[in-house]
Design an enzyme around this catalytic site. Structure first.
Site: not given
Ligand code: ATP
Ligand code: MG
Length: 543
Positions: A30, A255, A265
């Site tokens: 995102e 994760r 983020k």
């Molecule tokens: P955040 O909570 O940091 O915003 P998010 O999952 O909302 O993380 P996205 O931009 O939606 O962030 O993530 C893009 C991809 O990266 C998704 O497939 C998500 O599952 C993966 N991802 C994000 N954080 C992790 C993590 N700590 N370990 C493994 N994969 C991750």
């Molecule tokens: Mg997300």
């Protein structure tokens, strides 16, 4: 084919059964912030899996949340992915599919599978039920198809205020899976989207948009983190009920969590906004731009991701394990150089007045790089802690009357200590052993200690920056991140560096002998040596 994790096992089976022909994955950030080390795991998984099976991986921006998304983030994400060395097949945005998603919503209404609901967000959540109790059906659930079509069109046309009406899938309020209890799939939201501007005032929810977007791109395996496991039945419901052409499969993995490290983020953004760090690229940040700025090689990060592997159980990895991969890579590839962090002046009384060049190995792990010359003169600096007036047992460095070897140069012996007006050690008077030159030592003197040094005449002043973790750990765990913040995580001091370091390219990394791995950069003509990662903890002594 040898498989490395359960996802690859699934894929092998599907390929054998002919269920899948070409593996197609996507990395779905995102654009609401910068990528962090957790995303690196997802990147390595998505791009790595596609590559292993001869398939392709898209970059997919999940931009269904206009109020938080920005073009700045889109560009930064692309740059970070390229830095890691991955190349996407196609780039898509959820917003590219807004028209299709809207049509799919209309189709659901026409099929009697979605309805417009006037309940507020609070009322919807209150009627959701619990894990043990079913939810309550909305009083608007049985609106006629034609009324739903009219109301949804009016939502689209901007007739309602934000939150006044939503579109919900009509699934099952008694489902044991709460996500299937008539989930909201569209909401009214007036926010300028970074790509579609003000074209839309309704936006699809992630759970509805994502499977449709996956399908539109021809994604075969939609890999996501474990918290989406409970959403999989809804993902499948959308795939089954919207007549999509391709049917993607969602698979969840654990994760990445790392000790002393924030990986959200939202919180990283707060650190930037509060000024707790200098920006998203602050060298203490676990963002990819921060790691790059710190001097962490992309390869080290990829090696780490490969080593931790992919599993179905959440766990926390020690940050020292990550550091191990940085050190490992730099040990093999970083040039060696010398800098003294707390200089102590040494005069070698019997050294000739002219300068001499010593041979210095660029990197013992890369012998093909050969040697370079380093200057040595009558006055040098050594590390303050490499001299002791009162040496503890097993102290092999310099002491009064004792011998030590200067790295790639000579053995010296300390004859006298000079003090300043405050009684602090100001200078050592030493003599060198001319027959002890490195590589050609005929002196017969055995010394156990080798210390680093710099030539005083040619050395430059430098600023050294060392970093601690941004977060305290262990005993603080479980507390809110803001309570775990380490407000004393940058340490700066002045030292002396070889001229070679001042002349090095900006961004070059070095192993500073006995000190650690450092990145050189230039700050308005001043040499700065910024810590990438420490050497393994060394023997410490108090003078
Ligand atoms: P955040 O909570 O940091 O915003 P998010 O999952 O909302 O993380 P996205 O931009 O939606 O962030 O993530 C893009 C991809 O990266 C998704 O497939 C998500 O599952 C993966 N991802 C994000 N954080 C992790 C993590 N700590 N370990 C493994 N994969 C991750
Ligand atoms: Mg997300």
């Amino acid at each position: 084919m040898e498989t490395n994790n359960f996802i690859e096992d699934i894929i092998v089976e599907e390929l054998e059964e002919g269920k899948v022909k070409t593996v197609h994955t996507r990395f779905p950030p995102e654009p609401n912030g910068y990528l962090h080390i957790g995303h690196a795991k997802s990147l390595c998984l998505n791009f790595g899996t596609a590559e292993k099976f001869g398939g392709v991986c898209n970059l997919f921006f999940d931009d269904t949340n206009p109020s938080k998304e920005k073009t700045e983030y889109v560009e930064a994400i692309k740059e970070d992915i390229k830095w890691l060395g991955f190349d996407w097949y196609e780039v898509h945005y959820a917003s590219d599919f807004f028209d299709v998603i809207y049509e799919k919503a209309i189709k659901l209404i026409e099929d009697g599978k979605a309805f417009v609901c006037d309940l507020s967000a609070e009322e919807i959540s209150a009627s959701r039920g619990t894990l043990t109790e079913p939810g309550k059906e909305s009083p608007y659930r049985n609106r006629s198809i034609s009324e739903n079509l009219r109301l949804f069109t009016e939502m689209h046309d901007g007739k309602y205020k934000d939150g006044e009406k939503v579109l919900r899938a009509k699934i099952d309020m008694a489902s044991p899976n709460i996500n299937l209890r008539d989930p909201v799939i569209y909401r009214v939201l007036r926010a300028t989207h970074h790509r579609t501007g003000d074209k839309w005032c309704i936006y699809p929810m992630y759970d509805f948009a994502h499977p449709i977007c996956d399908s539109m791109q021809g994604v075969t395996h939609s890999l996501c983190t474990l918290e989406f496991e409970d959403h999989r039945p809804l993902y499948n419901w959308v795939v089954e009920n919207t007549e999509v052409k391709h049917k993607p499969r969602q698979i969840e993995f654990a994760r990445l969590n790392i000790t002393n490290t924030v990986m959200s983020k939202r919180y990283l953004k707060k650190l930037v906004e509060d000024g707790a760090v200098t920006g998203w690229d602050d060298p203490r940040m676990p963002t990819l731009t921060g790691l790059r700025n710190r001097g962490v090689p992309a390869e080290a990060l990829k090696n780490f991701c490969e080593a931790i592997g992919i599993s179905k159980a959440n766990s926390e990895i020690e940050v020292s394990y990550f550091e191990h991969f940085i050190r490992d890579y730099l040990n093999l590839h970083a040039e060696r150089a010398m800098a003294v962090f707390e200089p102590l002046k040494v005069t070698i009384t019997n050294f000739p007045e002219k300068f001499e060049d010593e041979d210095f190995e660029i990197n013992p792990n890369e012998p093909e790089k050969g040697m370079r010359k380093i200057q040595m003169g009558k006055v040098i600096y050594i590390e303050r802690e490499d001299f002791s007036l009162d040496p503890p047992p097993k102290y092999f460095r310099l002491r009064l009357g004792g011998y030590v070897r200067l790295k790639n140069a000579y053995i010296i012996k300390c004859n006298e200590v000079k003090y300043d007006d405050n009684g602090a050690i100001a200078e050592l008077l030493c003599e060198y052993v001319p027959e002890s030159r490195s590589g050609n030592d005929t002196s017969g003197i055995k010394v156990k200690g080798v210390i680093h040094w710099v030539d005083a005449a040619s050395a430059v002043d430098c600023t050294i920056k060392k970093y601690d973790y941004l977060l305290n750990d262990a005993e603080y765990s479980g507390q809110d991140f803001s309570e775990r913040m380490n407000y004393d995580s940058v340490h700066e001091f002045k030292g002396k560096a070889e001229k070679y370091l001042a002349e090095a390219k900006d961004g070059d990394s070095f192993q500073l002998m006995r000190k650690g791995y450092y990145k050189k950069f230039d700050d308005n003509g001043k040499t700065v040596l910024s810590e990438i990662v420490s050497l393994k903890d060394s023997f410490k002594v108090n003078n």
